[in-house]
Design an enzyme around this catalytic site. Sequence first.
Site, mmCIF file in Angstrom:
data_model
loop_
_atom_site.group_PDB
_atom_site.id
_atom_site.type_symbol
_atom_site.label_atom_id
_atom_site.label_comp_id
_atom_site.label_asym_id
_atom_site.label_seq_id
_atom_site.Cartn_x
_atom_site.Cartn_y
_atom_site.Cartn_z
ATOM 1 N N ASP A 30 0.688 -0.911 0.146
ATOM 2 C CA ASP A 30 0.068 0.266 -0.038
ATOM 3 C C ASP A 30 1.150 0.891 0.400
ATOM 4 O O ASP A 30 2.379 1.256 0.528
ATOM 5 C CB ASP A 30 -1.103 0.171 1.485
ATOM 6 C CG ASP A 30 -1.727 0.525 0.768
ATOM 7 O OD1 ASP A 30 -3.619 -0.153 1.081
ATOM 8 O OD2 ASP A 30 -1.576 2.229 1.051
ATOM 9 N N LYS A 223 -20.421 -6.312 -11.488
ATOM 10 C CA LYS A 223 -20.419 -6.180 -10.559
ATOM 11 C C LYS A 223 -21.666 -5.007 -9.966
ATOM 12 O O LYS A 223 -22.205 -4.361 -9.660
ATOM 13 C CB LYS A 223 -18.698 -5.619 -10.187
ATOM 14 C CG LYS A 223 -18.662 -4.956 -9.152
ATOM 15 C CD LYS A 223 -18.828 -5.467 -8.455
ATOM 16 C CE LYS A 223 -18.436 -4.448 -6.456
ATOM 17 N NZ LYS A 223 -18.844 -5.981 -5.125
ATOM 18 N N CYS A 279 -19.604 1.135 -1.912
ATOM 19 C CA CYS A 279 -20.183 1.014 -2.883
ATOM 20 C C CYS A 279 -21.160 0.976 -3.775
ATOM 21 O O CYS A 279 -20.936 1.755 -4.059
ATOM 22 C CB CYS A 279 -20.137 -0.688 -2.535
ATOM 23 S SG CYS A 279 -18.040 -1.302 -2.138
ATOM 24 N N LYS A 282 -21.444 4.939 -5.256
ATOM 25 C CA LYS A 282 -20.655 5.495 -6.071
ATOM 26 C C LYS A 282 -20.827 3.971 -7.100
ATOM 27 O O LYS A 282 -20.415 4.966 -8.136
ATOM 28 C CB LYS A 282 -19.829 5.077 -5.396
ATOM 29 C CG LYS A 282 -17.780 4.146 -5.060
ATOM 30 C CD LYS A 282 -17.262 3.891 -5.348
ATOM 31 C CE LYS A 282 -16.327 2.642 -4.935
ATOM 32 N NZ LYS A 282 -16.146 1.548 -5.951
ATOM 33 N N ARG A 346 -17.650 6.359 5.524
ATOM 34 C CA ARG A 346 -18.005 6.618 4.568
ATOM 35 C C ARG A 346 -19.283 5.992 3.541
ATOM 36 O O ARG A 346 -19.389 5.660 3.928
ATOM 37 C CB ARG A 346 -16.181 6.158 3.494
ATOM 38 C CG ARG A 346 -15.751 6.172 3.812
ATOM 39 C CD ARG A 346 -14.235 5.357 2.493
ATOM 40 N NE ARG A 346 -15.032 4.021 2.682
ATOM 41 C CZ ARG A 346 -13.710 3.307 2.225
ATOM 42 N NH1 ARG A 346 -12.921 3.094 1.221
ATOM 43 N NH2 ARG A 346 -13.754 1.928 2.514
HETATM 44 P P1 NAD Z 1 -10.588 1.023 0.576
HETATM 45 O O1 NAD Z 1 -10.312 2.677 0.309
HETATM 46 O O2 NAD Z 1 -10.170 1.087 1.674
HETATM 47 O O3 NAD Z 1 -8.628 0.574 0.292
HETATM 48 C C1 NAD Z 1 -7.749 1.020 -0.767
HETATM 49 C C2 NAD Z 1 -6.473 1.106 -0.549
HETATM 50 O O4 NAD Z 1 -5.870 1.067 -1.849
HETATM 51 C C3 NAD Z 1 -6.071 2.516 0.462
HETATM 52 O O5 NAD Z 1 -5.612 1.512 1.627
HETATM 53 C C4 NAD Z 1 -4.839 3.427 -0.121
HETATM 54 O O6 NAD Z 1 -4.167 3.841 0.631
HETATM 55 C C5 NAD Z 1 -4.630 1.995 -1.261
HETATM 56 N N1 NAD Z 1 -4.589 2.811 -2.459
HETATM 57 C C6 NAD Z 1 -4.688 3.529 -3.643
HETATM 58 N N2 NAD Z 1 -3.736 3.706 -4.536
HETATM 59 C C7 NAD Z 1 -3.088 3.203 -4.079
HETATM 60 C C8 NAD Z 1 -1.871 3.032 -5.032
HETATM 61 N N3 NAD Z 1 -1.896 3.791 -5.912
HETATM 62 N N4 NAD Z 1 -1.272 1.874 -4.353
HETATM 63 C C9 NAD Z 1 -1.011 1.596 -3.556
HETATM 64 N N5 NAD Z 1 -1.765 1.588 -2.672
HETATM 65 C C10 NAD Z 1 -2.967 2.378 -3.304
HETATM 66 O O7 NAD Z 1 -11.192 0.411 -0.487
HETATM 67 P P2 NAD Z 1 -12.016 -0.481 -0.217
HETATM 68 O O8 NAD Z 1 -12.883 -0.886 0.524
HETATM 69 O O9 NAD Z 1 -10.749 -1.714 -0.081
HETATM 70 O O10 NAD Z 1 -12.365 -0.788 -1.963
HETATM 71 C C11 NAD Z 1 -10.932 -1.085 -2.843
HETATM 72 C C12 NAD Z 1 -11.543 -1.582 -4.126
HETATM 73 O O11 NAD Z 1 -12.151 -2.494 -3.887
HETATM 74 C C13 NAD Z 1 -12.795 -0.194 -4.718
HETATM 75 O O12 NAD Z 1 -12.768 -0.314 -5.742
HETATM 76 C C14 NAD Z 1 -14.693 -0.473 -4.006
HETATM 77 O O13 NAD Z 1 -15.499 0.241 -4.860
HETATM 78 C C15 NAD Z 1 -14.073 -2.040 -4.184
HETATM 79 N N6 NAD Z 1 -15.085 -3.160 -3.705
HETATM 80 C C16 NAD Z 1 -15.204 -2.770 -2.151
HETATM 81 C C17 NAD Z 1 -15.892 -3.418 -1.276
HETATM 82 C C18 NAD Z 1 -15.610 -3.051 0.425
HETATM 83 O O14 NAD Z 1 -17.035 -3.147 1.027
HETATM 84 N N7 NAD Z 1 -14.690 -2.190 0.449
HETATM 85 C C19 NAD Z 1 -16.622 -4.478 -2.028
HETATM 86 C C20 NAD Z 1 -16.212 -5.297 -3.049
HETATM 87 C C21 NAD Z 1 -15.585 -4.134 -3.857
#
Ligand code: NAD
Length: 464
Positions: A30, A223, A279, A282, A346
Amino acid sequence: MKISVIGTGYVGLVTGGCLAQIGHEVLCTDNDASKIGILNDGGLPIYEPGLEKIIDQARRDRRLRFSANPADATQGDVIFICVGTPPLSNGDADLSAIDHVARTIATESTSPKLVVEKSTVPARTGEELKRALSVYGRKSNLKFRVASNPEFLREGTAVDDFLHPDRIVVGAEDEQTEKQMKDIYRPVLERSFTCPFHAPSACPADLQPSWIVTTINSAELIKHASNSFLALKISYANMVSDLAEALGADIKEVMQAVGLDPRIGSRFLNPGLGFGGFCLPKDLQAFVHLAERSGVDFTMLREVERVNKKRINRFIEKTRQALWVIKGKQVGVLGVAFKANTDDVRFSPAVDLIEHLLAEGARVCAYDPEAMERARAVLPQIEYKKSAYDAAEDSEALLIATEWDEFRKLDWDRIRDVMARPLIIDGRNLLSPAEIKAHGFEYYCFGRPNLATASWHENGVLSK
Ligand code: NAD
């Protein structure tokens, strides 16, 4: 298999931890050094039930490492991209983190990679990702393959969802990719891993996931189409709930019966404050934009969004109706997380609600079992209490904004005695009207007759 995960948020950390749990050697990276610092110190930067157990085990077995340098991800044969795709101000998905990561992978790799999109992205992102990998990686001449593997986990039950998914969707363009993805998920498909929920027994046979291979475009579309449909179900339930309220019906009874039809299903039919989180709101917006750009008029989903936004106003209206004047009154709010069993605030409807209450001039005391620290960062101006009882003390109304199980089991006589006025406004239809009335509360909720004016027999039947 040697697997890397880029992005250690809710999805990345669960993906990394679970892939290690099923036997892979995983490196999670990360660009947020503070998150990696917490992980390397043996902690967890998020609250997610069951995650600590599997991450601790994987750390002990040396199957899971963490790095603050995303370029280290190129040590893996397969790289899962789990970075955030937040909304831009116009509603489109911000894909800059994906672009950034593609550049890193392309320029830092020294061997061919399979790059897997796990982040939620609009259809055709895979094509752009492939192009970015080949453009930025042109000097090395390495082969990069791309797969889409959308994630369907839900915060609060994410570990269970990852290990026992109802389907695993893989968008792939060649047999090698399909085979590699199947090898990664084989322990889940065959239920042959040590399950933190079922060991020492095997996972029950009915938890067998479907394995679905599609084109990359289809996987990406699956998705967005799934999340938008869930959002649609919630907004539909909310409209029926308003109608039930107007007609004197009970939405719980209505939706219970409606949901028994297998073509409809009973989940996501609960009315209340509406959907939130990182999710549904957005993804819905991004999907509508994608449709518009593709020349498809998906106004129906705009309406889903509009209905959802109005839920807070409706709740404030109920509060005003009950309190008469909101300005200057102390209001207790139970729950700040966008749903139960997570610390994620969020796009939380509870945060939106609190902002509306503050704008109306209320003094807000809030309590949440896990989300207070994150809530403080976005709502520093309210008072945070150590328990539901403290939030209720001297409050003129207690508003339930998140469906934490803890709130079902409170000592309601104690709450009644500490409140300035025994009034509950339930934004999640969490409580039984008959029971709460028996404790001497005035009670308002969604889609059921209010108990300020009506009364209930002991068996829960409304008398007019
Ligand atoms: P999050 O914000 O919790 O995690 C994202 C992570 O990516 C952060 O820790 C951030 O620091 C890191 N990051 C950002 N840019 C980066 C880079 N250039 N290099 C390395 N690390 C980087 O987000 P999340 O909730 O885990 O969601 C991630 C993705 O999964 C999104 O696209 C979301 O829509 C999708 N998603 C989320 C969920 C959910 O319930 N949260 C469920 C299914 C899908």
